[in-house]
Motif scaffolding. Structure first.
Motif, PDB file in Angstrom:
ATOM      1  N   ARG A 156       0.832  -1.211   0.000  1.00 48.17           N
ATOM      2  CA  ARG A 156       0.000   0.000   0.000  1.00 48.17           C
ATOM      3  C   ARG A 156       0.867   1.261   0.000  1.00 48.17           C
ATOM      4  NH1 ARG A 156      -4.091  -2.828   4.155  1.00 48.17           N
ATOM      5  NH2 ARG A 156      -5.443  -3.754   2.612  1.00 48.17           N
ATOM      6  N   TRP A 157       1.942   1.214   0.791  1.00 44.10           N
ATOM      7  CA  TRP A 157       2.845   2.366   0.826  1.00 44.10           C
ATOM      8  C   TRP A 157       3.491   2.576  -0.556  1.00 44.10           C
ATOM      9  CZ3 TRP A 157       8.515   2.141   1.238  1.00 44.10           C
ATOM     10  CH2 TRP A 157       9.090   3.411   1.345  1.00 44.10           C
ATOM     11  N   LEU A 158       4.015   1.504  -1.137  1.00 44.98           N
ATOM     12  CA  LEU A 158       4.642   1.619  -2.455  1.00 44.98           C
ATOM     13  C   LEU A 158       3.640   2.098  -3.498  1.00 44.98           C
ATOM     14  CD1 LEU A 158       6.861  -1.584  -2.334  1.00 44.98           C
ATOM     15  CD2 LEU A 158       7.679   0.787  -2.387  1.00 44.98           C
ATOM     16  N   ASP A 159       2.420   1.589  -3.449  1.00 48.54           N
ATOM     17  CA  ASP A 159       1.393   2.034  -4.388  1.00 48.54           C
ATOM     18  C   ASP A 159       1.082   3.521  -4.228  1.00 48.54           C
ATOM     19  OD1 ASP A 159       1.199  -0.478  -5.516  1.00 48.54           O
ATOM     20  OD2 ASP A 159      -0.641  -1.029  -4.441  1.00 48.54           O
ATOM     21  N   SER A 160       1.176   4.012  -2.999  1.00 47.39           N
ATOM     22  CA  SER A 160       0.883   5.430  -2.747  1.00 47.39           C
ATOM     23  C   SER A 160       1.949   6.350  -3.330  1.00 47.39           C
ATOM     24  CB  SER A 160       0.747   5.700  -1.250  1.00 47.39           C
ATOM     25  OG  SER A 160       2.022   5.771  -0.622  1.00 47.39           O
ATOM     26  N   LEU A 161       3.117   5.802  -3.615  1.00 42.85           N
ATOM     27  CA  LEU A 161       4.221   6.618  -4.106  1.00 42.85           C
ATOM     28  C   LEU A 161       4.186   6.832  -5.617  1.00 42.85           C
ATOM     29  CD1 LEU A 161       7.091   5.095  -1.943  1.00 42.85           C
ATOM     30  CD2 LEU A 161       5.810   7.200  -1.525  1.00 42.85           C
ATOM     31  N   GLY A 162       3.281   6.146  -6.271  1.00 45.23           N
ATOM     32  CA  GLY A 162       3.130   6.381  -7.709  1.00 45.23           C
ATOM     33  C   GLY A 162       3.468   5.219  -8.572  1.00 45.23           C
TER      34      GLY A 162
END
Length: 162
Positions: A156-162
């Motif tokens: 989820r964190w990685l997905d939030s970064l773009g």
């Protein structure tokens, strides 16, 4: 997927179908080398995550540190899982409260994870500490549950970064 959640020596098949009120039916089929998702019977192509993660790592030291950590571990133990949590917590900012505010992990999940990882009676000889304060945590989770929770958090964190 960033982390493996299960290993199989032969073949593993997972099939799940969910009905979504607006979109219809979604289906996901996962294999050792591929993943396929269909919505209303139409295959949805998804870009491989590896190249995107590497591109993120080239410009984000936290992503680079996380990928190095998980890439060098054969199996993620309590120590590596906790480091992943710390990297994401600090990158998000605001400590535990800031991380919970993202909605990527619940207060209960975080409490069970950190309590278990930090207490030698719940995490065992592979835990973060040899000795612990006070009694056993009220809510705990297994190493497998912890791997799932931290894998989901990292994705989820990685997905939030773009």
């Amino acid at each position: 997927m960033l982390f493996r959640s299960a290993e199989a020596t032969d073949e593993t098949r997972v099939r799940d179908t969910a009905t979504v009120v607006v979109a219809g039916t979604a289906e996901a089929r996962l294999g050792a080398l591929n993943a396929r998702v269909a919505i209303n019977g139409v295959i949805v192509e998804r870009e491989p995550e590896g190249p995107r993660y590497l591109a993120l790592a080239s410009s984000n030291k936290d992503v680079a540190e996380l990928l190095t950590l998980v890439g060098n571990a054969n199996t993620l133990s309590w120590v590596e899982l906790y480091k992943v949590y710390e990297i994401i917590r600090d990158a998000v900012g605001g400590g535990k409260k800031g991380l919970i505010a993202t909605g990527w992990i619940t207060k209960e999940e975080l409490s069970a994870f950190t309590g278990t990882a930090n207490h030698p009676h719940t995490s065992g000889p592979d835990g973060r500490h040899a000795r612990g304060p006070g009694g056993t945590p009220t809510k705990t989770m297994t190493i497998e549950e912890s791997r799932r929770v931290i894998r989901d958090l990292a994705n989820r964190w990685l997905d939030s970064l773009g």
